[in-house]
Design a protein around this motif. Structure first.
Motif, PDB file in Angstrom:
ATOM      1  N   SER A  73     -51.240  54.355  56.286  1.00 21.07           N
ATOM      2  CA  SER A  73     -51.245  55.701  56.869  1.00 21.07           C
ATOM      3  C   SER A  73     -50.416  55.786  58.148  1.00 21.07           C
ATOM      4  N   GLY A  74     -49.936  54.637  58.639  1.00 21.18           N
ATOM      5  CA  GLY A  74     -49.152  54.597  59.874  1.00 21.18           C
ATOM      6  C   GLY A  74     -49.676  53.512  60.795  1.00 21.18           C
ATOM      7  N   ASP A  75     -48.826  53.036  61.639  1.00 21.06           N
ATOM      8  CA  ASP A  75     -49.192  51.952  62.551  1.00 21.06           C
ATOM      9  C   ASP A  75     -50.066  52.467  63.684  1.00 21.06           C
ATOM     10  N   TYR A 130     -41.922  48.955  59.485  1.00 19.25           N
ATOM     11  CA  TYR A 130     -41.991  50.304  60.048  1.00 19.25           C
ATOM     12  C   TYR A 130     -41.129  51.213  59.181  1.00 19.25           C
ATOM     13  N   LYS A 131     -41.320  52.516  59.356  1.00 16.00           N
ATOM     14  CA  LYS A 131     -40.471  53.462  58.639  1.00 16.00           C
ATOM     15  C   LYS A 131     -39.132  53.554  59.374  1.00 16.00           C
ATOM     16  N   ARG A 164     -50.836  47.234  61.243  1.00 15.55           N
ATOM     17  CA  ARG A 164     -50.043  47.863  60.181  1.00 15.55           C
ATOM     18  C   ARG A 164     -50.980  48.474  59.147  1.00 15.55           C
TER      19      ARG A 164
END
Length: 167
Positions: free
Chosen positions: A47-49, A121-122, A44
């Motif tokens: 900037s993103g997984d 998560y998004k 995690r």
């Protein structure tokens, strides 16, 4: 709950079955750390997984398993999690009703979009749709696969439809 309760617990179930909620509550009551398998799969980052390699997942999971007490929860029953089932003193299969899981998926997404529930998560519409697919896949493929691969652990397997059967 008394001290005789198992100290190495693996909780499995579909998306929306209540795995994380049960893991958190058992963690608090038993003073045992809990780990989400999704966080073993993913690194995690703001900037993103980033997905871990197969070897990184196995190494990370093995580090958890080697500790004296743990609660591991997730939907996964692939070979990379086999050591967790082997080393668990108790395997809880949270077999929540399919339609209850659908309701929870909708409720979770709504609460996440409103900013009332945190997620790792998004919460995109794409992931929302995937959750329904994952739910169906679990019912048709993963659940029978679990019993086929891990049915040998019936002596330490507890199948429940709700956390109320445990807490």
């Amino acid at each position: 709950m008394n001290k005789k309760f198992p100290r190495k617990i693996h909780i499995i179930g579909s998306v929306g079955s209540g795995k994380t909620t049960l893991a958190k509550e058992l963690s608090e009551k038993l003073n045992i750390p809990y780990y989400e398998l999704d966080n073993v799969v993913w690194i995690r980052q703001n900037s993103g997984d980033c997905r871990r390699t197969d070897q990184q997942k196995v190494d990370y999971l093995n580090d958890i398993i080697l500790t004296k007490a743990w609660i591991i929860e997730g939907v996964h029953n692939e070979d990379w999690v086999a050591q967790s089932f082997l080393n668990a003193e108790l395997i809880i299969f949270l077999d929540t009703n399919y339609y209850i899981r659908i309701y929870r998926i909708i409720k979770r997404f709504t609460l996440q979009k409103l900013g009332l529930e945190k997620s790792n998560y998004k919460p995109t519409f794409s992931i929302f749709i995937k959750m329904f697919k994952w739910n169906r896949y679990f019912e048709e493929i993963s659940k029978p696969n679990f019993y086929h691969k891990y049915g040998m652990y019936s002596d330490k397997l507890l199948v429940v439809t709700s956390k109320r059967e445990i807490l």
